[in-house]
Each structure stands twice: as C-alpha cells, then as structure tokens.
Design a protein around this motif. Sequence first.
Motif, mmCIF file in Angstrom:
data_model
loop_
_atom_site.group_PDB
_atom_site.id
_atom_site.type_symbol
_atom_site.label_atom_id
_atom_site.label_comp_id
_atom_site.label_asym_id
_atom_site.label_seq_id
_atom_site.Cartn_x
_atom_site.Cartn_y
_atom_site.Cartn_z
ATOM 1 N N ALA A 33 23.538 26.611 -1.474
ATOM 2 C CA ALA A 33 22.510 27.302 -0.680
ATOM 3 C C ALA A 33 23.254 28.100 0.385
ATOM 4 C CB ALA A 33 21.567 26.304 -0.040
ATOM 5 N N LYS A 34 23.357 29.423 0.180
ATOM 6 C CA LYS A 34 24.025 30.296 1.150
ATOM 7 C C LYS A 34 22.976 31.256 1.690
ATOM 8 C CE LYS A 34 27.652 33.558 2.037
ATOM 9 N NZ LYS A 34 28.996 34.001 1.744
ATOM 10 N N ARG A 35 22.821 31.266 3.027
ATOM 11 C CA ARG A 35 21.731 32.040 3.637
ATOM 12 C C ARG A 35 22.176 32.697 4.937
ATOM 13 N NH1 ARG A 35 19.002 26.872 2.320
ATOM 14 N NH2 ARG A 35 17.700 27.289 0.526
ATOM 15 N N HIS A 37 17.930 35.892 3.829
ATOM 16 C CA HIS A 37 18.576 36.466 2.652
ATOM 17 C C HIS A 37 19.375 35.335 2.010
ATOM 18 C CE1 HIS A 37 20.784 39.226 0.087
ATOM 19 N NE2 HIS A 37 21.864 38.528 0.410
ATOM 20 N N GLU A 38 19.240 35.162 0.695
ATOM 21 C CA GLU A 38 19.938 34.088 0.001
ATOM 22 C C GLU A 38 20.929 34.659 -1.005
ATOM 23 O OE1 GLU A 38 17.768 30.634 -1.150
ATOM 24 O OE2 GLU A 38 16.035 31.259 0.035
ATOM 25 N N ASP A 39 22.081 34.014 -1.091
ATOM 26 C CA ASP A 39 23.146 34.409 -2.013
ATOM 27 C C ASP A 39 23.438 33.239 -2.953
ATOM 28 O OD1 ASP A 39 23.930 37.020 -0.834
ATOM 29 O OD2 ASP A 39 24.485 35.788 0.885
ATOM 30 N N ASN A 78 26.559 24.145 1.179
ATOM 31 C CA ASN A 78 25.665 24.928 2.044
ATOM 32 C C ASN A 78 26.503 25.890 2.875
ATOM 33 O OD1 ASN A 78 23.166 23.515 1.493
ATOM 34 N ND2 ASN A 78 23.972 21.857 2.730
#
Length: 110
Positions: free
Chosen positions: A27-29, A42-44, A103
């Motif tokens: 979960a990268k945000r 924004h999510e990657d 994360n």
Amino acid sequence: MVATEYFQSWFAGNGERMRACLHPALAKRTPEQPGTASLTLHEDPTEQLVVDTAGGEGTGFEPVQQVAVLDVFRDIATVMVRSAPFVEYLHLARFGDRWLIVNALYYVLV
C-alpha cells in the motif's frame, strides 16, 4: 537494506530489482492535494511501481538518499527515506530471511 535497494532500483530504472523490495500487496500512498481539506489519496500498486521503474521514471534524479531506521520490533520496522524527489515513511516486515516494504506514505518534493 531494503529501503536503500528500493530507491537505488528506482534511480537505476530496474523494475525487477524494485519488485524484489516490495510485498505484492504493498500500500503506497500520498495525499493528492497536500495541505487542503481533500481526503483523496493517490495510490501506487506494486505492479505499477515496477512498470514505472522499468520505464525509467527515476533515472533523471541524482541517486542519493538518506535512510533513517526509526524503529525495529522483532520482524517489523519503520524507516524514513529522504531523496531529491521524495520523503517516504516505510513500514517493513520480515518474511523468512528477507525484509519487504509493505506500506509507504510519501510526499513529493519536486
């Protein structure tokens, strides 16, 4: 350390090297409109990071980062990374004999 490898793979444009640093359910945000009341993130996802890395997204930046391990408890850790384009707070977990990023919360500086 996985945090250093994560950034160095991005700077080098090596998608498979990047993939080796990330948990598949990463979960990268980042806030889309920092400093505003917007709750939009924004999510990657992992696969997009691998594609963007392989496409050379990070190759135009100086490959330098500062890594600070903020806390480690048994098989989990929190790490802060500062680089030219980002500040990231990473949560890591150990799976067998390797650490993976699970994360990431980041702020874009450029």
